[in-house]
Design an enzyme around this catalytic site. Structure first.
Site, PDB file in Angstrom:
ATOM      1  N   LYS A  38       9.808   6.847  15.618  1.00  0.00           N
ATOM      2  CA  LYS A  38      10.270   7.538  14.436  1.00  0.00           C
ATOM      3  C   LYS A  38      11.779   8.173  14.933  1.00  0.00           C
ATOM      4  CE  LYS A  38       7.278   6.126  11.435  1.00  0.00           C
ATOM      5  NZ  LYS A  38       7.872   5.093  10.505  1.00  0.00           N
ATOM      6  N   TYR A  56       4.565   6.141  18.680  1.00  0.00           N
ATOM      7  CA  TYR A  56       4.779   6.474  17.394  1.00  0.00           C
ATOM      8  C   TYR A  56       5.882   7.595  16.978  1.00  0.00           C
ATOM      9  CZ  TYR A  56       4.348   7.898  12.292  1.00  0.00           C
ATOM     10  OH  TYR A  56       4.485   7.907  10.832  1.00  0.00           O
ATOM     11  N   LEU A  65       2.030  14.590   6.517  1.00  0.00           N
ATOM     12  CA  LEU A  65       0.788  13.899   6.407  1.00  0.00           C
ATOM     13  C   LEU A  65       0.531  13.727   5.021  1.00  0.00           C
ATOM     14  CD1 LEU A  65      -1.633  12.711   8.035  1.00  0.00           C
ATOM     15  CD2 LEU A  65      -2.676  15.008   7.652  1.00  0.00           C
ATOM     16  N   ASN A  85       0.741  -1.333  -0.042  1.00  0.00           N
ATOM     17  CA  ASN A  85       0.076   0.228   0.010  1.00  0.00           C
ATOM     18  C   ASN A  85       0.784   1.253   0.002  1.00  0.00           C
ATOM     19  OD1 ASN A  85      -3.127  -0.806   0.819  1.00  0.00           O
ATOM     20  ND2 ASN A  85      -1.803  -2.010   2.110  1.00  0.00           N
ATOM     21  N   GLY A  86       0.107   2.269   0.050  1.00  0.00           N
ATOM     22  CA  GLY A  86       0.677   3.763   0.243  1.00  0.00           C
ATOM     23  C   GLY A  86       1.996   3.775  -0.402  1.00  0.00           C
TER      24      GLY A  86
HETATM   25  N1  LIG Z   1       1.196   8.653   5.304  1.00  0.00           N
HETATM   26  C1  LIG Z   1       1.591   9.375   6.156  1.00  0.00           C
HETATM   27  O1  LIG Z   1       1.096  10.646   6.435  1.00  0.00           O
HETATM   28  C2  LIG Z   1       2.998   9.224   6.878  1.00  0.00           C
HETATM   29  C3  LIG Z   1       3.619  10.460   7.099  1.00  0.00           C
HETATM   30  C4  LIG Z   1       4.689  10.178   7.790  1.00  0.00           C
HETATM   31  C5  LIG Z   1       5.482   9.081   7.836  1.00  0.00           C
HETATM   32  N2  LIG Z   1       4.680   7.840   7.409  1.00  0.00           N
HETATM   33  C6  LIG Z   1       5.343   6.647   7.225  1.00  0.00           C
HETATM   34  O2  LIG Z   1       5.359   6.002   6.190  1.00  0.00           O
HETATM   35  C7  LIG Z   1       5.366   4.598   6.022  1.00  0.00           C
HETATM   36  C8  LIG Z   1       4.184   4.225   5.330  1.00  0.00           C
HETATM   37  O3  LIG Z   1       3.009   4.722   5.683  1.00  0.00           O
HETATM   38  P1  LIG Z   1       1.937   4.780   4.530  1.00  0.00           P
HETATM   39  O4  LIG Z   1       1.170   6.159   5.175  1.00  0.00           O
HETATM   40  O5  LIG Z   1       2.014   4.161   3.212  1.00  0.00           O
HETATM   41  O6  LIG Z   1       0.782   3.567   5.391  1.00  0.00           O
HETATM   42  P2  LIG Z   1      -0.138   2.329   5.025  1.00  0.00           P
HETATM   43  O7  LIG Z   1      -0.763   1.869   6.048  1.00  0.00           O
HETATM   44  O8  LIG Z   1      -0.861   2.809   3.665  1.00  0.00           O
HETATM   45  O9  LIG Z   1       0.871   1.227   4.509  1.00  0.00           O
HETATM   46  C9  LIG Z   1       1.706   0.800   5.369  1.00  0.00           C
HETATM   47  C10 LIG Z   1       2.052  -0.796   5.036  1.00  0.00           C
HETATM   48  O10 LIG Z   1       2.721  -1.465   5.909  1.00  0.00           O
HETATM   49  C11 LIG Z   1       2.256  -2.809   6.001  1.00  0.00           C
HETATM   50  N3  LIG Z   1       2.577  -3.134   7.480  1.00  0.00           N
HETATM   51  C12 LIG Z   1       2.051  -2.862   8.634  1.00  0.00           C
HETATM   52  N4  LIG Z   1       2.511  -3.641   9.570  1.00  0.00           N
HETATM   53  C13 LIG Z   1       3.341  -4.385   9.171  1.00  0.00           C
HETATM   54  C14 LIG Z   1       4.305  -5.419   9.665  1.00  0.00           C
HETATM   55  N5  LIG Z   1       4.367  -5.791  10.795  1.00  0.00           N
HETATM   56  N6  LIG Z   1       5.046  -6.073   8.741  1.00  0.00           N
HETATM   57  C15 LIG Z   1       4.930  -5.728   7.327  1.00  0.00           C
HETATM   58  N7  LIG Z   1       4.231  -4.772   6.950  1.00  0.00           N
HETATM   59  C16 LIG Z   1       3.451  -4.091   7.883  1.00  0.00           C
HETATM   60  C17 LIG Z   1       0.738  -2.757   5.911  1.00  0.00           C
HETATM   61  O11 LIG Z   1       0.230  -4.022   5.633  1.00  0.00           O
HETATM   62  C18 LIG Z   1       0.724  -1.731   4.650  1.00  0.00           C
HETATM   63  O12 LIG Z   1       0.845  -2.006   3.628  1.00  0.00           O
HETATM   64  C19 LIG Z   1       5.026   4.279   7.641  1.00  0.00           C
HETATM   65  O13 LIG Z   1       6.369   3.831   8.297  1.00  0.00           O
HETATM   66  C20 LIG Z   1       4.766   5.647   8.325  1.00  0.00           C
HETATM   67  O14 LIG Z   1       4.886   5.715   9.421  1.00  0.00           O
HETATM   68  C21 LIG Z   1       3.342   8.184   6.796  1.00  0.00           C
END
Ligand SMILES: NC(=O)c1ccc[n+]([C@@H]2O[C@H](COP(=O)([O-])OP(=O)(O)OC[C@H]3O[C@@H](n4cnc5c(N)ncnc54)[C@H](O)[C@@H]3O)[C@@H](O)[C@H]2O)c1
Length: 255
Positions: A158, A154, A186, A17-18
């Protein structure tokens, strides 16, 4: 194509994802083969990599489990004879109220976000050392430099990634391996869009709008805003940059 990317092999966690999916797609377009690792099914991402003409495999793994990471490394080894790049994207960001926060929740978040970054990196460092080339990029978060409530474990996880990045860079610099982190703001991913809004906001759209107003660039961040930084930090062009954390957040946090 980024310099030095052609036919390199990357392990990208959180690739279902993402951000992880966006990184996989971009690196594949850069010429990189990708192992798409996630606790969820990442086969749709593997198909995107193949559509870009690169080799791919989807491997299920809980990055917070040592056993699961060991099994994943063996699975990846069945398709690829080496791993040059690790992007640690897997992460969870549940909102936690300090009054009800318990140790199990703290451990779960630290385990997935920080232990996962350690375990997956460690699995592939020996091979990188042997070949004298490697790139490790991990996701920190702009929450580390922001005033946000409900994210104590969290933000701690980080901050741990920033420390991990700095110390690992020192260890691995002599081996041609760089270690860097990205701090997204975000960003509109399934995970961020699917969580309840922070206290003070009625919807996630409202939260995204408010955050955008705190940025120099006043629009919501999307995954494609981050792929250029990931591509650069995993290429030859960034060979003299290590131990750094880069804010990619529309100019919200300055450090
Ligand atoms: N989206 C934001 O606003 C944002 C902001 C700052 C940092 N981040 C960081 O970026 C990274 C990705 O975030 P995102 O927004 O794409 O999230 P998301 O939830 O869309 O995707 C995260 C993915 O990680 C996988 N995942 C969760 N737990 C897991 C585990 N134990 N083992 C393997 N895979 C696992 C999920 O299945 C998912 O596919 C994260 O580390 C998040 O903390 C995101």
């Amino acid at each position: 194509m980024a310099k030095g990317h052609k036919d390199k092999v990357a392990v990208i966690t959180g690739a279902a994802n993402g951000l992880g999916q966006a990184f996989a797609k971009r690196l594949a377009e850069d010429g990189v083969h990708v192992a798409c690792v996630d606790i969820a099914d990442a086969s749709a991402t593997a198909k995107m990599v193949e559509a870009a003409g690169r080799k791919a495999v989807a491997v299920k793994c809980d990055v917070g489990s040592e056993e699961s990471v060991k099994t994943m490394a063996v699975e990846v080894g069945k398709t690829f004879d080496r791993v040059d790049i690790v992007i640690n994207t897997a992460g969870i960001f549940p909102q936690t109220n300090l009054d009800t926060l318990d140790f199990a929740t703290w451990r779960k978040i630290i385990s997935t976000n920080l232990d996962g970054t350690f375990l997956v990196s460690m699995a592939f460092i020996p091979g990188m050392k042997k070949r004298g080339w490697g790139r490790i990029v991990s996701m920190s978060s702009s929450t580390l430099g922001s005033v946000v409530t409900g994210f104590v474990p969290y933000v701690a996880s980080k901050a741990g990634i920033v420390g991990f990045t700095r110390a690992m860079a020192t260890e691995l610099g002599p081996h041609g391996i760089t270690v860097n982190a990205i701090q997204p703001g975000l960003t509109k991913t399934p995970g961020a869009m699917g969580r309840p809004p922070r206290t003070g906001f009625k919807t996630m759209d409202e939260e995204f709008d408010a955050v955008a107003q705190m940025q120099a660039i006043k629009r919501a961040e999307v995954p494609d805003d981050l792929v250029g930084a990931a591509s650069f930090l995993t290429s030859d062009d960034s060979a003299f940059i290590t131990g750094q954390t880069i804010n990619v957040d529309g100019g919200r946090v300055r450090s």
